[in-house]
Design a protein around this motif. Sequence first.
Motif, PDB file in Angstrom:
ATOM      1  N   ASN A   1       8.018 -36.422  32.593  1.00 18.14           N
ATOM      2  CA  ASN A   1       8.510 -36.315  33.966  1.00 18.14           C
ATOM      3  C   ASN A   1       7.369 -36.464  34.953  1.00 18.14           C
ATOM      4  O   ASN A   1       6.633 -35.534  35.175  1.00 18.14           O
ATOM      5  CB  ASN A   1       9.205 -34.978  34.175  1.00 18.14           C
ATOM      6  CG  ASN A   1       9.833 -34.876  35.549  1.00 18.14           C
ATOM      7  OD1 ASN A   1      10.189 -35.892  36.141  1.00 18.14           O
ATOM      8  ND2 ASN A   1       9.943 -33.665  36.063  1.00 18.14           N
ATOM      9  N   PRO A   2       7.249 -37.614  35.528  1.00 21.47           N
ATOM     10  CA  PRO A   2       8.166 -38.744  35.375  1.00 21.47           C
ATOM     11  C   PRO A   2       7.656 -39.797  34.397  1.00 21.47           C
ATOM     12  O   PRO A   2       6.486 -39.834  34.065  1.00 21.47           O
ATOM     13  CB  PRO A   2       8.170 -39.336  36.781  1.00 21.47           C
ATOM     14  CG  PRO A   2       6.772 -39.086  37.290  1.00 21.47           C
ATOM     15  CD  PRO A   2       6.311 -37.807  36.654  1.00 21.47           C
TER      16      PRO A   2
ATOM     17  N   ASP B   1       3.373 -38.293  33.368  1.00 15.20           N
ATOM     18  CA  ASP B   1       3.143 -36.867  33.110  1.00 15.20           C
ATOM     19  C   ASP B   1       3.965 -36.457  31.890  1.00 15.20           C
ATOM     20  O   ASP B   1       5.152 -36.761  31.820  1.00 15.20           O
ATOM     21  CB  ASP B   1       3.580 -36.049  34.337  1.00 15.20           C
ATOM     22  CG  ASP B   1       3.368 -34.556  34.141  1.00 15.20           C
ATOM     23  OD1 ASP B   1       2.378 -34.172  33.488  1.00 15.20           O
ATOM     24  OD2 ASP B   1       4.201 -33.771  34.642  1.00 15.20           O
TER      25      ASP B   1
END
Length: 698
Positions: free
Chosen positions: A679-680, A692
Amino acid sequence: MDEKTNNSTERTRAYNALFKPKNIVIIGASDNLSKPGGKVLRNILDHGYGGVLRVVNPGADSISGVPSFKSVDDLPDTPELAIVAIPAPFVVPTLENLAARGTQAVIVLTSGFGEKDEKGKEEEERMRVIADSAHMILIGPNCSGFMTPHYSGKFAGLIPDLKRKSVDIISGSGATVDFVMEQAVYRGLSFCNVVNVGNSAQTGVEDLVALYDENYGEDSAPILMVYLESLKKPWLFLKHARQLTEKGCSIVGIKSGVTGSGARAAASHTGAMATDEVTVEALFRKAGIIRVRSKVEMVDVACVLAAAQGRLKGNRACVISDAGGPGVMLADELERQGVEVPILKDGTRKKLSQVLPPESSVANPIDCLPTRTASQIKEILKIIEAEEKGSIDIVAVMAGNPGMLENGELYEEISRAIDTSEIPVIPVLSSTTTCADLIKNFTSQGRYYFQDEVPLGAAIGKVVHRPRLWEPSAILQDYDRVAIESILSGREGALDPATAKELLSKAGFRFPRQIEVFSEEGFLAACGNIGYPLVMKVIGPLHKSDMGGVRVGIPQQEAALSAWNDLMAIEGAMGILVQEMIPGIEVILGASRAGGDLGHLVMFGLGGIYTEVLKDVRFALSPLAKKECFEMIRAIRGYPILEGVRGEKGVSVERIADYLERLGRLVSDFPAIREIDINPLKGSGTDLFVVDARIIVE
Ligand code: ADP
Ligand code: MG
């Protein structure tokens, strides 16, 4: 009866003893119809039983003509099935007796156990031990009984006449069985096996579904209703429900009690959103179960399934009505459900207008006006079948009571079409008061109907869009299982960014260029290497943005140095991740353990800061087939954003599906991974990067 510890002959014996016993004893039977023991005997006698029937009652030599014995010990031979309806204190000793005699199945009707108090729960545990050690299948206690084509061993509620190959019910609650049947029988549905598990001291709904699946054959019902309260063995249930679906059994299911655990402690977005509700949804999808939320909806879907008899393959409906309003309401609902109401062919319309007056409408919905006659409806149904076969998948015919003609003949024509038409026909008979007797006559001949058109539309939608089963593929390119295994070995807790990257790279994920820096020395060189503008993130804290630990778009050295000072001052900061800036759309991919033995739920949704607020996410149980991944992606409301809106370039759905498939495989192969958030995942077109990642190992 545990699936693993019992061999298959034993399980077949248990099934036969429960569903088609040749020898039944009712322990505690009497003449008193206000008691379970009296009622169950009466029902078995009234509905005919072809096997040996005996009762145990110390106070009589015979009851209603059935030979009675003083005790289990006095029985001349071993009963295959014992139905126990005696006061609670005598149940355990009686079970011991039955177990010693080699009885194969016992249904305990007696209540006052686990549903009452702790002592009752302990008694139930004793019953389970007795039954398990004797390899005896135990149903109940607190069970309202079984009803199969072989015997009507049920004491409470409705005891309808059974019809083979109709609808079966397996229920976690006896009362629900009756409530469902009350609705269903009224609507004309028939039943075959009607069973419930009571308190499930030994055997739960999951176990019965397993037994049912193992013995599912040519003669079995094509429709199975399942009502679940608890779900202690979700994997067992999934496995057998899925197998049943594969065998052509359509399962309609309710799971009650799914709203309790909304707030599970979780370290990831995925974990926080993976509630019981989401789990049940994903489980039912994976098993191919048509999920409903109410008893009436269950009956509605069963009616459509019964009408379709496996023939409903497409999503094009023809609506025939005798009043404008209902026809349009049905067309509206069908459209909402993604079911087409296509304009009929020119030839069809021409033929229809030869039958109907000029003011009527022949497009679709066909409005025959309240002046319609039975013979007009007959002709219309014939024309549709002849002309639209292959272009219409289901016909809904709606008949009210315009008050001009009796409906009897009309219902007969509808019945004929139901029986003979190659396109499934399903009626809405809305005049349930003025035509009550005629409708009763209609249903008594084995035909079912809807009272209202909108639930019909909803049920057709559910059947047409029922979950489909897909097989995950065995091979994944660029997926290095061995390498992943060695990266994971000995790890515990949250992985640091470098390890997370290494692991996901071995699973085939792409990352932006990034460098980890742990001292100011070499920091500017790293920035130069990545190139401005760049992103800096604190290493250490799990939720970086929440602590001001993410800086994007850092334009030059001076800004980088000042960000270094800010980020390193954050509590727990150990270093800085310098990362390439990635433009584009953000989505979230995640996985978290589903609870029980179910494996992992994989999640997909739009990324960014509103993920948890909007909850525009979709879950599926791992491992995932590529098709399932596509379904997940297309199911989110924000799907058009992925395709690109207002000049923004979209993202490749194919690429995301590939990543989801990888994620599903990863968590299936490595259950030690408790949670993952990507995410994302960010980028455009096929250039999608893991910007991430958070991975928790346990
Ligand atoms: P956290 O989830 O811990 O708050 P992220 O690394 O996800 O930290 O960063 C927060 C947000 O910053 C992301 O959702 C994204 O919008 C933006 N972001 C992070 N890294 C990049 C990058 N390399 N390129 C572009 N935007 C980024
Ligand atoms: Mg993030």
